[in-house]
Design an enzyme around this catalytic site. Structure first.
Site, PDB file in Angstrom:
ATOM      1  N   ARG A   1      15.123  72.955  34.362  1.00  0.00           N
ATOM      2  CA  ARG A   1      16.364  72.330  34.827  1.00  0.00           C
ATOM      3  C   ARG A   1      17.058  71.711  33.631  1.00  0.00           C
ATOM      4  NH1 ARG A   1      15.692  68.356  39.875  1.00  0.00           N
ATOM      5  NH2 ARG A   1      16.777  66.921  38.510  1.00  0.00           N
TER       6      ARG A   1
ATOM      7  N   ARG B   1      19.681  55.963  46.861  1.00  0.00           N
ATOM      8  CA  ARG B   1      19.027  55.661  45.596  1.00  0.00           C
ATOM      9  C   ARG B   1      19.320  54.237  45.152  1.00  0.00           C
ATOM     10  NH1 ARG B   1      18.568  61.174  43.496  1.00  0.00           N
ATOM     11  NH2 ARG B   1      17.676  61.152  41.430  1.00  0.00           N
TER      12      ARG B   1
ATOM     13  N   LYS C   1       9.206  65.600  45.911  1.00  0.00           N
ATOM     14  CA  LYS C   1      10.123  65.458  47.056  1.00  0.00           C
ATOM     15  C   LYS C   1      10.741  66.797  47.443  1.00  0.00           C
ATOM     16  CE  LYS C   1      13.041  62.454  45.401  1.00  0.00           C
ATOM     17  NZ  LYS C   1      12.543  62.140  44.049  1.00  0.00           N
TER      18      LYS C   1
ATOM     19  N   ARG D   1      16.109  58.574  33.911  1.00  0.00           N
ATOM     20  CA  ARG D   1      16.028  58.674  35.379  1.00  0.00           C
ATOM     21  C   ARG D   1      14.855  57.864  35.919  1.00  0.00           C
ATOM     22  NH1 ARG D   1      16.014  64.563  34.588  1.00  0.00           N
ATOM     23  NH2 ARG D   1      15.218  64.930  36.684  1.00  0.00           N
TER      24      ARG D   1
HETATM   25  P1  ADP Z   1      15.839  63.663  40.033  1.00  0.00           P
HETATM   26  O1  ADP Z   1      15.269  62.991  41.262  1.00  0.00           O
HETATM   27  O2  ADP Z   1      14.841  64.500  39.303  1.00  0.00           O
HETATM   28  O3  ADP Z   1      16.581  62.711  39.133  1.00  0.00           O
HETATM   29  P2  ADP Z   1      17.909  64.968  41.675  1.00  0.00           P
HETATM   30  O4  ADP Z   1      17.989  66.442  41.784  1.00  0.00           O
HETATM   31  O5  ADP Z   1      17.579  64.191  42.892  1.00  0.00           O
HETATM   32  O6  ADP Z   1      16.881  64.734  40.479  1.00  0.00           O
HETATM   33  O7  ADP Z   1      19.290  64.381  41.079  1.00  0.00           O
HETATM   34  C1  ADP Z   1      19.856  64.874  39.892  1.00  0.00           C
HETATM   35  C2  ADP Z   1      20.978  63.951  39.427  1.00  0.00           C
HETATM   36  O8  ADP Z   1      22.012  63.897  40.413  1.00  0.00           O
HETATM   37  C3  ADP Z   1      20.597  62.488  39.217  1.00  0.00           C
HETATM   38  O9  ADP Z   1      20.043  62.260  37.932  1.00  0.00           O
HETATM   39  C4  ADP Z   1      21.954  61.785  39.383  1.00  0.00           C
HETATM   40  O10 ADP Z   1      22.767  61.937  38.242  1.00  0.00           O
HETATM   41  C5  ADP Z   1      22.595  62.592  40.500  1.00  0.00           C
HETATM   42  N1  ADP Z   1      22.300  62.051  41.854  1.00  0.00           N
HETATM   43  C6  ADP Z   1      21.630  62.674  42.864  1.00  0.00           C
HETATM   44  N2  ADP Z   1      21.569  61.903  43.949  1.00  0.00           N
HETATM   45  C7  ADP Z   1      22.211  60.748  43.644  1.00  0.00           C
HETATM   46  C8  ADP Z   1      22.477  59.530  44.350  1.00  0.00           C
HETATM   47  N3  ADP Z   1      22.059  59.343  45.610  1.00  0.00           N
HETATM   48  N4  ADP Z   1      23.160  58.557  43.697  1.00  0.00           N
HETATM   49  C9  ADP Z   1      23.586  58.711  42.446  1.00  0.00           C
HETATM   50  N5  ADP Z   1      23.371  59.821  41.710  1.00  0.00           N
HETATM   51  C10 ADP Z   1      22.690  60.838  42.299  1.00  0.00           C
END
Ligand code: ADP
Length: 226
Positions: free
Chosen positions: A162, A93, A17, A173
């Site tokens: 990361r 999400r 993504k 996740r």
């Molecule tokens: P990934 O898709 O690899 O989990 P992201 O960079 O999208 O990584 O998100 C990292 C972290 O940020 C998530 O594991 C969560 O803790 C938080 N996060 C990001 N976007 C959201 C969201 N829309 N709702 C809840 N938590 C979020």
């Protein structure tokens, strides 16, 4: 210039993504809004808000819906997104976030939600090899290794793991993706907003598929009305 667009990209961790959103945001000249990047930069800056969210991120848990909805509401209220649109990466999400987004986007709504499909066994391989530039955020991995080990091709910055890419956090996740985010695929399908796109292959091939799906939707919106 290609006029703006309002998009959401869905896909499990490691589906690509982030990489694809950067490419699409250049193509359509719209801001790439990554909630993960926004939260990481808040955590780095050491503000109260950053401290609150960093626990969730390290554990691989979701930040509560009401917090995330406020963050996104504030970002969507800026001039750039209002004028040109956006590509949302990592939001919504959960169904509650998707419902809130619908309300925030009245009257225009989303143009399209893209589901970037990559099987779990492939994302696990990709995540194990994922490295991110500590300076500019460019993502490298099995399919696009850097020219020099641990050095960013774009800016010469150091490539790092990361800090939430630990085995436990990745497993959690992916579990949460299956239980909370995957239901959004049928939620958007029922609303005639979804296009599924194959996320396998070189990044430029995947981008071409995404652009075809987006332009098809923009030029033939009625085909999605089912
Ligand atoms: P990934 O898709 O690899 O989990 P992201 O960079 O999208 O990584 O998100 C990292 C972290 O940020 C998530 O594991 C969560 O803790 C938080 N996060 C990001 N976007 C959201 C969201 N829309 N709702 C809840 N938590 C979020």
């Amino acid at each position: 210039m290609v006029p703006g667009v309002r998009l959401v990209l869905l896909g499990r961790q490691g589906a690509g993504k982030g990489t694809q959103c950067v490419r699409l945001s250049r193509h359509y000249v719209v801001p790439h809004i990554s909630t993960g990047d926004m939260l990481r930069s808040a955590a780095k800056s050491g503000t109260d808000f950053g401290r609150q969210v960093s626990w969730y991120m390290h554990a691989g848990e979701l930040v509560p819906d009401d917090v995330m909805i406020k963050v996104v509401e504030h970002r969507l209220d800026q001039h750039d997104t209002k004028n040109r649109g956006f590509i949302l990466d990592g939001f919504p999400r959960t169904v509650a976030q998707a419902e809130a987004l619908e309300d925030l986007l009245i009257p225009d709504g989303l143009d399209l939600v893209l589901d970037l499909e990559v099987p779990t066994e492939i994302v696990l391989e990709r995540l194990a090899s994922r490295r991110v530039c500590a300076v500019c955020g460019t993502i490298f991995g099995i399919d696009n290794p850097p020219r020099w080990r641990n050095i960013c091709d774009s800016c010469g910055g150091e490539l790092i793991h990361r800090d939430d890419d630990t085995e436990d956090s990745i497993r959690r996740r992916l579990e949460l993706y299956a239980s909370s985010t995957e239901p959004l695929i049928s939620w958007y399908l029922e609303r005639h907003k979804l296009a599924a796109v194959d996320g396998l292959g070189p990044p430029e091939r995947v981008s071409a598929r995404l652009i075809r799906a987006i332009d098809n939707r923009r030029h033939h919106p009625a085909e999605y009305l089912g």
